[in-house]
Design a protein around this motif. Structure first.
Motif: not given
Length: 124
Positions: A11-24
């Motif tokens: 659920e947390v991962l679904a609302r996380t917006r990873f940026g360039e290269g899939g990184l946060l």
């Protein structure tokens, strides 16, 4: 608020917006003093590990591998809290830091190169 478990981390991962290269970007802050210790990056797996294992895990952009602060130096970070920002594209992790956080041996990575910016005037 209930602790995140392996079952609810999706659920947390679904609302996380990873940026360039899939990184946060993940800001690491000392519990108690609120000192900003460092900035690291996490992909979805590093975030999952951080939220469920109690130790901060990063994705190394230079080595292209996972790493936990302290596995080689002993200067470990133990998770005490975590929060996504309002846009879900940055993470604040509160930790208990054992030893210096910076690879230079400084308490914080931001103690190393202090700049002297022009100070702004606050309107009261």
């Amino acid at each position: 608020m209930t602790a995140i478990t392996a079952d609810t981390v999706g659920e947390v991962l679904a609302r996380t917006r990873f940026g360039e290269g899939g990184l946060l970007p993940a800001i690491i802050q000392q519990e108690g003093t609120k000192d900003v210790l460092m900035l690291g990056y996490m992909d979805a797996e590093a975030l999952r590990r951080t939220l469920t294992e109690g130790r901060v895990t990063f994705w190394s952009r230079s080595r292209q591998e996972y790493w936990r602060k302290g596995d080689t130096s002993g200067n470990r970070q133990f998770v005490r809290g975590a929060a996504l920002d309002c846009d879900g594209d940055a993470l604040l992790v509160t930790v208990v830091q054992h030893g210096p956080a910076c690879h230079t041996g400084a308490h914080s990575c931001f103690d190393v190169d202090s700049l002297e910016p022009q100070l702004g005037e606050a309107d009261d």
